[in-house]
Design an enzyme around this catalytic site. Structure first.
Site, PDB file in Angstrom:
ATOM      1  N   CYS A 109       6.203  51.627  19.136  1.00 28.66           N
ATOM      2  CA  CYS A 109       4.825  52.464  18.210  1.00 28.66           C
ATOM      3  C   CYS A 109       4.671  52.509  17.002  1.00 28.66           C
ATOM      4  O   CYS A 109       4.155  51.554  16.277  1.00 28.66           O
ATOM      5  CB  CYS A 109       4.769  54.258  18.849  1.00 28.66           C
ATOM      6  SG  CYS A 109       2.845  54.381  19.336  1.00 28.66           S
ATOM      7  N   HIS A 212       6.157  53.105  24.723  1.00 30.64           N
ATOM      8  CA  HIS A 212       7.258  54.423  24.087  1.00 30.64           C
ATOM      9  C   HIS A 212       8.505  53.967  25.385  1.00 30.64           C
ATOM     10  O   HIS A 212       8.543  55.390  26.011  1.00 30.64           O
ATOM     11  CB  HIS A 212       7.090  55.555  23.949  1.00 30.64           C
ATOM     12  CG  HIS A 212       6.202  56.179  22.704  1.00 30.64           C
ATOM     13  ND1 HIS A 212       6.709  56.607  21.716  1.00 30.64           N
ATOM     14  CD2 HIS A 212       4.940  56.086  22.289  1.00 30.64           C
ATOM     15  CE1 HIS A 212       5.994  56.815  20.877  1.00 30.64           C
ATOM     16  NE2 HIS A 212       5.062  55.980  21.145  1.00 30.64           N
ATOM     17  N   GLU A 214      11.731  54.594  25.075  1.00 33.60           N
ATOM     18  CA  GLU A 214      12.882  55.611  25.231  1.00 33.60           C
ATOM     19  C   GLU A 214      12.434  57.298  25.823  1.00 33.60           C
ATOM     20  O   GLU A 214      12.844  58.033  26.060  1.00 33.60           O
ATOM     21  CB  GLU A 214      12.335  56.335  23.691  1.00 33.60           C
ATOM     22  CG  GLU A 214      11.148  57.350  22.835  1.00 33.60           C
ATOM     23  CD  GLU A 214      10.445  56.481  22.449  1.00 33.60           C
ATOM     24  OE1 GLU A 214      10.070  55.145  22.936  1.00 33.60           O
ATOM     25  OE2 GLU A 214       9.489  57.597  22.423  1.00 33.60           O
TER      26      GLU A 214
END
Ligand code: MN
Length: 248
Positions: A109, A212, A214
């Protein structure tokens, strides 16, 4: 031996008495789940940042604030978000240092934006007002949910990891890459043309993604594969460096 994965962080002020390091737990939980030791890197002076990177086998440049446009030669747009120039300075030096040290780098990001700016690229400061017909890149859905497609470039590292030409991603950004740095290759784009992934030319894992992963890995095996591939690259490159060549 498990690799040590540095994760950049930001500063938050909780209240009058508490101000300090913040990084979303999804990053370090993901590193741990994929076999790495996470090490949170505070926002420091650039020289300290380099010494901290010496302790790491690879670095994740995490999400956060908008990058200060002064670092890519632009003036602030009306809809530019909050800035933390001290973090920008440390991370720009950090990107160069990680690449110079030939350590794997995963930029997420804000991270992909820092990577591009560090290497000479520029950004759209606010997609809704600067990019006609942009998709909804600031999704209203929950963070882990996928909301748009990303088409992947042939023979890219990401295509190899995912085993697909396109993947579903989440989207929590109002900025994006504009002019891409000469040393980066665009390897992922949304259907509106917005750049969603880049890779650095060369043998070392240096990947930036605008989404994202994660926050997706827990329910999406493809995003877990990306985290795992990164941690594994860090492990292998660290092991290769520890093998001291025999002098003749
Ligand atoms: Mn997006």
């Amino acid at each position: 031996m498990k690799p040590v994965i540095g994760i950049t962080s930001t500063l938050v002020k909780l209240n009058e008495f508490s101000e300090g390091v913040y990084v979303h737990q999804d990053y370090y939980r993901g590193v741990e789940a994929c076999g790495g030791f996470p090490l949170i890197l505070p926002t420091t002076e650039p020289e300290t940042c380099k010494r901290l990177i010496d302790l790491c086998d690879g670095v994740i440049f995490s999400g956060g604030e908008d990058v200060d446009p002064q670092f890519y030669g632009a003036e602030p747009h009306q809809h530019l978000g909050p800035l933390l120039p001290k973090r920008d300075k440390a991370e720009i030096v950090g990107v160069h240092y990680v690449i110079e040290q030939q350590k794997p780098l995963l930029a997420i990001c804000r991270g992909i934006q820092v990577l591009n700016v560090a290497l000479g690229g520029t950004l759209y400061q606010d997609l809704p007002s600067e990019y006609p017909n942009a998709l909804q890149h600031s999704q209203k859905s929950a963070r882990p949910l996928d909301t748009h497609w990303v088409d992947l470039a042939e023979d890219s590292r990401l295509q190899g990891i995912f085993g697909h030409n396109r993947v579903r991603v989440n989207s929590l950004h109002h900025q994006a890459l504009k002019d891409v740095a000469d040393t980066l290759r665009v390897t992922g784009t949304a259907s509106d043309g917005v750049i969603e992934a880049v890779e650095y030319a060369g043998p070392i894992f240096t990947v930036g993604v605008q989404w994202h992963p994660e926050s997706m890995w827990e329910r999406d095996p493809l995003m877990k594969a990306l985290f795992y591939a990164f941690v594994n690259e860090c492990k292998e490159s660290a092991e290769a460096k520890r093998t001291v060549p025999v002098s003749i």
